[in-house]
Design an enzyme around this catalytic site. Sequence first.
Site, PDB file in Angstrom:
ATOM      1  CG  LEU A   1      14.308  25.207   2.261  1.00  0.00           C
ATOM      2  CD1 LEU A   1      14.541  26.762   1.562  1.00  0.00           C
ATOM      3  CD2 LEU A   1      15.525  25.018   3.219  1.00  0.00           C
ATOM      4  N   GLY A   2      10.230  24.207   3.646  1.00  0.00           N
ATOM      5  CA  GLY A   2       8.671  24.380   4.372  1.00  0.00           C
ATOM      6  C   GLY A   2       7.508  24.026   3.409  1.00  0.00           C
TER       7      GLY A   2
ATOM      8  CG  ASP B   1      -3.903  26.084   2.305  1.00  0.00           C
ATOM      9  OD1 ASP B   1      -4.416  24.918   2.648  1.00  0.00           O
ATOM     10  OD2 ASP B   1      -4.998  27.045   1.841  1.00  0.00           O
ATOM     11  CB  ILE B   2      -1.367  27.340  -2.158  1.00  0.00           C
ATOM     12  CG1 ILE B   2      -0.114  28.327  -2.145  1.00  0.00           C
ATOM     13  CG2 ILE B   2      -2.424  27.946  -1.778  1.00  0.00           C
ATOM     14  CD1 ILE B   2      -0.428  29.676  -2.741  1.00  0.00           C
ATOM     15  N   GLY B   3       1.178  25.085  -1.519  1.00  0.00           N
ATOM     16  CA  GLY B   3       2.695  24.640  -2.209  1.00  0.00           C
ATOM     17  C   GLY B   3       3.855  24.429  -0.942  1.00  0.00           C
TER      18      GLY B   3
ATOM     19  CB  VAL C   1       9.404  26.826   0.190  1.00  0.00           C
ATOM     20  CG1 VAL C   1      10.618  27.756   0.132  1.00  0.00           C
ATOM     21  CG2 VAL C   1       8.242  27.685   0.024  1.00  0.00           C
TER      22      VAL C   1
ATOM     23  CE  LYS D   1       3.696  29.177  -1.965  1.00  0.00           C
ATOM     24  NZ  LYS D   1       3.240  30.611  -1.406  1.00  0.00           N
TER      25      LYS D   1
ATOM     26  CG  ASP E   1      -1.044  35.262   6.297  1.00  0.00           C
ATOM     27  OD1 ASP E   1      -1.471  34.812   7.533  1.00  0.00           O
ATOM     28  OD2 ASP E   1      -0.598  34.082   5.524  1.00  0.00           O
TER      29      ASP E   1
END
EC number: 2.7.11.1
Length: 577
Positions: free
Chosen positions: A191-192, A195-197, A199, A214, A310
């Site tokens: 899905l997307g 920076d760290i993983g 999904v 995730k 964020d």
Amino acid sequence: MDLASKKNTANVGSKEIDPIKPKSPRSSLSPFSLKLGDNVPRNPHFDPKKMDPLVKHQPPKSLEPPPSTRGTNSEGDLKHNTYSSDGDSLAMRKNAPKNLHYDPKKIVPLTTSETYSPSARNHHHHRTKSPDKKRAPRHNGDYAYGDNLVGPSAQPFKPHTGGDVRWDAINSIASKGPQIGLDNFRLLKRLGYGDIGSVYLADLRGTNAVFAMKVMDKASLASRNKLLRAQTEREILSLLDHPFLPTLYSYFETDKFYCLVMEFCSGGNLHSLRQKQPSRRFTEEAARFYASEVLLALEYLHMLGVVYRDLKPENILVRDEGHIMLSDFDLSLRCTFNPTLVKSSSVCSGGGAILNEEFAVNGCMHPSAFLPRLLPSKKTRKAKSDSGLGGLSMPELMAEPTDVRSMSFVGTHEYLAPEIIRGEGHGSAVDWWTFGIFLYELLHGTTPFKGQGNRATLHNVVGQPLKFPDTPHVSSAARDLIRGLLVKDPHRRIAYTRGATEIKQHPFFEGVNWALVRSAAPPHIPDPVDLGPYAAARGKTKSHGGGDHCNSMKPEPLVACAAGPTDDTAYIDFEYF
């Protein structure tokens, strides 16, 4: 419990928590949980279901701890404690502030995978009375202690998701095996990514439930020194219980990956939704709706001592019913913090008087899973008749961790606060700056300080004044609120001291029923997403002898285990980052 004994804790400053500096193990101080039927100290306002999750309760000396269900590994127990920036465990300090509202259920267990369904919460009380009936466990997988990722193995009760069918699906599978793992899911589509993983859209085998999973690659996190960010996100998610924040349904890991199982939001994010609006901007009514829900989510996070850091439309997801959910907490900052209750009239006059306990508990609305610590002073205890019991002023919850400071340079360039760019150190006021940028973008379709490049953008944030274009026209109330939020000096910024309470009272939000925001009609209801083709294609791939290749993912970049087209443009309009 004598509240006078806690008067010295009223001015405890906020500290950034460093969860990876434990001291030498002390096996004699292994944490244990109190049972509700044990000899808990009596207090007219003691509610074991509503307490501070960050401080461990110390039972009376005469009370013997119940048999531990977490094993006898003292090192593992020590890793469960919350650590301050100086390395000391808050739970093990002799002078740690006691909390009247500590809830052992909000301290998530370390090694046990046994917990219970929120949907069965009403039956749990009856089951505990019968020793012959066993409780149905809910397994969320075990946590490993390597790579600085330590923490809970199961989630606490989430009152606002008590009727969530996803919990029922998780529990139905958990009751059939020792723990839930990657083998229990089918990854249908990426899905997307962030920076760290990445999904993935995932369905739980044997159920009709779908989730957003995730997946973070361990080797990639370690090589880029981002293990702490992954740990922070998981720890924060485990604390949350709010309708506009994500629910962590399960956490587990494999040899290569850390996995977080959360809610799938089929409506995409606010950035994509704004692009589809006329003139690529929201009406003021729609912007007020989304801003009010984001404001409540930020207020709740600040109550827990979490600075989000964020906020941007890309991180605001739209649920199936049209309400929002904040996502992506790996840049968030955790700190120790004690919210207090004050009279609104005293705050406005600068008095800041603290309410006595009786009035504060009975006269204040607070989140279902959080009851703030009450810190009465000598004056408020002695002059009880002056506490406003007979007046018309209503209490306010002061939930603003103004003392926390971080020197990290994190965030999106167009949303960075001036104090972050200048390297002066920043606290919770950065969330109110980003809230102002967020509201400006919803109403105007762009951010106020955007330059030709990142360098020009940062220069504009620090050195250029705020300007409003002639078109589109927005109300004077909206402009006034944005001006107050985008003050470059954080100490003069609206909500710096009083937090969300001050913003709620602004004329821009006049007419908003804050107690019923969740029941308000959203301005946009997403179209239903047909997941059938993805599941069908996934089954076809497996029937052709491809095996369960989605569960054998390679390290970064992660393989897009999509059932169907593999180009990114074919993905569902959804990003988790």
